[in-house]
Design an enzyme around this catalytic site. Sequence first.
Site, mmCIF file in Angstrom:
data_model
loop_
_atom_site.group_PDB
_atom_site.id
_atom_site.type_symbol
_atom_site.label_atom_id
_atom_site.label_comp_id
_atom_site.label_asym_id
_atom_site.label_seq_id
_atom_site.Cartn_x
_atom_site.Cartn_y
_atom_site.Cartn_z
ATOM 1 N N ASP A 320 -64.801 -15.983 15.033
ATOM 2 C CA ASP A 320 -64.769 -16.631 13.721
ATOM 3 C C ASP A 320 -63.528 -16.300 12.893
ATOM 4 O O ASP A 320 -63.150 -17.077 12.023
ATOM 5 C CB ASP A 320 -66.039 -16.281 12.932
ATOM 6 C CG ASP A 320 -67.266 -16.987 13.506
ATOM 7 O OD1 ASP A 320 -67.093 -17.999 14.217
ATOM 8 O OD2 ASP A 320 -68.388 -16.532 13.249
ATOM 9 N N GLU A 323 -60.373 -17.893 15.472
ATOM 10 C CA GLU A 323 -60.496 -19.305 15.847
ATOM 11 C C GLU A 323 -60.743 -20.226 14.648
ATOM 12 O O GLU A 323 -60.562 -21.435 14.749
ATOM 13 C CB GLU A 323 -61.621 -19.478 16.877
ATOM 14 C CG GLU A 323 -61.263 -18.820 18.208
ATOM 15 C CD GLU A 323 -62.284 -19.051 19.300
ATOM 16 O OE1 GLU A 323 -61.903 -19.049 20.469
ATOM 17 O OE2 GLU A 323 -63.481 -19.220 18.984
ATOM 18 N N VAL A 401 -69.259 -19.892 8.465
ATOM 19 C CA VAL A 401 -68.614 -20.397 9.671
ATOM 20 C C VAL A 401 -69.652 -21.225 10.420
ATOM 21 O O VAL A 401 -70.460 -20.682 11.167
ATOM 22 C CB VAL A 401 -68.090 -19.246 10.553
ATOM 23 C CG1 VAL A 401 -67.157 -19.781 11.624
ATOM 24 C CG2 VAL A 401 -67.376 -18.194 9.721
ATOM 25 N N GLY A 402 -69.629 -22.535 10.190
ATOM 26 C CA GLY A 402 -70.599 -23.416 10.839
ATOM 27 C C GLY A 402 -72.009 -23.079 10.394
ATOM 28 O O GLY A 402 -72.337 -23.110 9.207
ATOM 29 N N ASN A 403 -72.855 -22.694 11.347
ATOM 30 C CA ASN A 403 -74.264 -22.445 11.040
ATOM 31 C C ASN A 403 -74.505 -21.086 10.378
ATOM 32 O O ASN A 403 -75.507 -20.890 9.706
ATOM 33 C CB ASN A 403 -75.103 -22.548 12.319
ATOM 34 C CG ASN A 403 -74.590 -21.643 13.427
ATOM 35 O OD1 ASN A 403 -73.424 -21.732 13.815
ATOM 36 N ND2 ASN A 403 -75.432 -20.764 13.938
ATOM 37 N N TYR A 404 -73.593 -20.128 10.604
ATOM 38 C CA TYR A 404 -73.818 -18.766 10.108
ATOM 39 C C TYR A 404 -73.047 -18.483 8.822
ATOM 40 O O TYR A 404 -71.983 -19.054 8.589
ATOM 41 C CB TYR A 404 -73.379 -17.733 11.162
ATOM 42 C CG TYR A 404 -74.538 -17.127 11.915
ATOM 43 C CD1 TYR A 404 -75.392 -16.240 11.286
ATOM 44 C CD2 TYR A 404 -74.778 -17.438 13.251
ATOM 45 C CE1 TYR A 404 -76.463 -15.674 11.972
ATOM 46 C CE2 TYR A 404 -75.849 -16.882 13.939
ATOM 47 C CZ TYR A 404 -76.684 -16.005 13.299
ATOM 48 O OH TYR A 404 -77.737 -15.448 13.977
ATOM 49 N N HIS A 454 -78.160 -13.775 21.422
ATOM 50 C CA HIS A 454 -76.710 -13.662 21.275
ATOM 51 C C HIS A 454 -76.359 -12.317 20.673
ATOM 52 O O HIS A 454 -77.231 -11.570 20.233
ATOM 53 C CB HIS A 454 -76.183 -14.805 20.400
ATOM 54 C CG HIS A 454 -76.829 -14.860 19.044
ATOM 55 N ND1 HIS A 454 -78.060 -15.449 18.841
ATOM 56 C CD2 HIS A 454 -76.443 -14.379 17.850
ATOM 57 C CE1 HIS A 454 -78.384 -15.330 17.565
ATOM 58 N NE2 HIS A 454 -77.431 -14.677 16.935
ATOM 59 N N TYR A 593 -53.263 -3.788 24.082
ATOM 60 C CA TYR A 593 -52.481 -2.817 23.307
ATOM 61 C C TYR A 593 -52.546 -1.426 23.954
ATOM 62 O O TYR A 593 -51.543 -0.723 24.023
ATOM 63 C CB TYR A 593 -53.004 -2.704 21.865
ATOM 64 C CG TYR A 593 -53.011 -3.986 21.050
ATOM 65 C CD1 TYR A 593 -52.203 -5.081 21.375
ATOM 66 C CD2 TYR A 593 -53.835 -4.101 19.925
ATOM 67 C CE1 TYR A 593 -52.234 -6.247 20.617
ATOM 68 C CE2 TYR A 593 -53.858 -5.262 19.155
ATOM 69 C CZ TYR A 593 -53.061 -6.336 19.509
ATOM 70 O OH TYR A 593 -53.098 -7.474 18.753
ATOM 71 N N ASP A 604 -48.783 8.072 13.565
ATOM 72 C CA ASP A 604 -49.197 6.998 12.651
ATOM 73 C C ASP A 604 -50.196 6.145 13.442
ATOM 74 O O ASP A 604 -49.804 5.428 14.362
ATOM 75 C CB ASP A 604 -47.956 6.194 12.260
ATOM 76 C CG ASP A 604 -48.237 5.194 11.160
ATOM 77 O OD1 ASP A 604 -49.402 5.111 10.703
ATOM 78 O OD2 ASP A 604 -47.293 4.483 10.754
HETATM 79 CO CO CO Z 1 -77.509 -13.928 15.053
#
Ligand code: CO
Length: 674
Positions: A320, A323, A401-404, A454, A593, A604
């Site tokens: 999210d 993208e 972000v869309g549905n969430y 998910h 990385y 650092d």
């Molecule tokens: Co969820």
Amino acid sequence: MTVSILQTSSAPAALHAGHPLDPLTGEELATACAIARERMALDRHERFAIARLEEPAKAEVLTFDGSPESAPRPARQAFLVLVNTTTGVSREVIVDLGRGEIASEHTIPNGEEPYGQPPVMVEEFSLCEQIVKADTGWQAAMRRRGLSDADMALAQIDPFSSGYFGRDFERGRRLVRAVSYYRSELKDNGYAHPIEGVVAVVDLIAKRVVDLVDEAEAVRVPKTKHNYDRDSWSETRTDLKPLHITQPDGPSFKVDGWKVDWQNWSFRIGFTPREGLVLHRIGYKDGERERPVVYRASVTEMVVPYADPTANHYWKSAFDAGEYGLGKLANALELGCDCLGHIHYFDIPAADDLGQPFVMKNAVCMHEEDYGIIWKHYEFRNGLFEVRRSRRLVISFFATVGNYDYGFYWYLYQDGTIQLEAKLTGIVQTAAVAPGKTYPWGGMVTEELGGPTHQHFFNVRLHMIVDGDGNSVTEHEFVPRPWGTDNPHGNVFDTTSRLLARERDAAREADGRTGRYWKITNPNVRNSVGNAPGYKLVVMPSPLMLAQEGSFVRTRGGFATKHVWVTRYDAREKYASGDYPNNHAGGDGLPHYVKQNRAIANEDIVLWHSFGHTHVCKPEDFPIMPVEYAGFTLKPNGFFAGNPAMDLPPERNGHSVDGRDLPGPAGGSCCGSR
Ligand code: CO
């Protein structure tokens, strides 16, 4: 694009007189885009996917902060990402606003493996819908599921970031995967009516559907309404009495532009299209000493991989931040609804896809909250009683972000604790389930609707500066000590300590069984008891990425395979998932990385922490899920010479009343004998 945009002046912006880390002003954003447009002869097909401050180097900022009057002012620069909507060529451009020139320009190699595209832009949401709805294959799939032409016109099309699976049509392309939802009217909750087994892969540059999945078995589209608007819930509970938070003398914080001071804490607010809220230069005034703790803190990525192998779901793994952009999708917060009490809002200057400046009103909310007790003791022998209430400063924003919907809440406490809490709410992804069947890839949320299991992973990037330069990270665990002459009663256990010396040793997992934790210390300084002053990272040992080794989502979201990473600071390493996770084949970001395996002791360093929530859907998540929380804390550990909150005043809250109709206290203090 309108003519007025092309006529925007590209004269150098008036010299910015604020702090070098202040977000670009609207004028600076407009000027930067205009300079790019003119000097690069951009045509009407160019879009500005990202426009933000190019932050000056840390060394320059520290020098400036050391003596703002005499130190050189770092160059004021804008970072732009351009996308040509007909050729797909994407470029990174840095504009020097002081000189009114392009400082650097380079083409993003999005045609070469491992690819990667700038984020999905707002106008591509509607473009995707137009392309899908005009596609005859999609129309046929809808008809087969009983949708009329009018239904198709009303259908909701979600331009989901596509993921990457190594197929020919995915290589080097700017794609989204579109899923469709039936709606009986515009305000109907489409997520109650998923259209299963139909996925259109849309090439946003070629502007056509390049692949259409239309499964043989057409699952019935669930039609029962599950709406959440106030008209659908007009019968509300009636037993709630008002709860007011008042601060008659105003809040205890001070705001000067983007700088905030509160209860010995100081920091600067920043905001970027990708990360949203950024906290710069978090420090604590300890007596006469200004002590830095974190140079820069932000959530640089999140990913939500879904665990359903069927056509509509297996590819779903939205990043999210990278993208779409958590900052780009930030909400305008409502006073008295999103935020309660005496609020200070920060309005954020931003530029749209066309490079036009606008203001994101009320994007960041800041206020104080009562947080119960910070310390207390009652001494029964002599009746001494001392208690102090805790107050915390909340700095937050919400992104849809869309549905969430995700809230990101930073908390600063009076005892030196720093906390980040992500709040997860909104609507779960849904899957249509044939009547009488159960959903095998998650939980049923209601009749005919399943919610795919998910995971939500966030990654916070903490550029540490505990008591100045040169920080180290140590790992600690609790281990039982074997019986022996040094443990004759069997009650002793040890706390281990291990220095993480190199990047590859520092990709670590949490372990609740051993209470594993990490300390960030400055080995060049001694505290009151002769040790290196530090902060402790306290994490929740939640599951890491559960997708298989070798799966595309695991390769693309490698940052979520470890809880803790430590890297040596490099200004180019900004994001846990790499620069352009959209349509990226994977392997970038933290796992890439740390391949350098740089030394990280007394250096650092940047501490990166992946945290999240593994979500098995249930009826209570529907139609909108109550907030779920995930996060971490940074607690002072040998940083102070004692409890830094001992000096809190003992004032009694005079507005409190005894609910048994006894008279309330008239004021006084929370101490004394009784
Ligand atoms: Co969820």
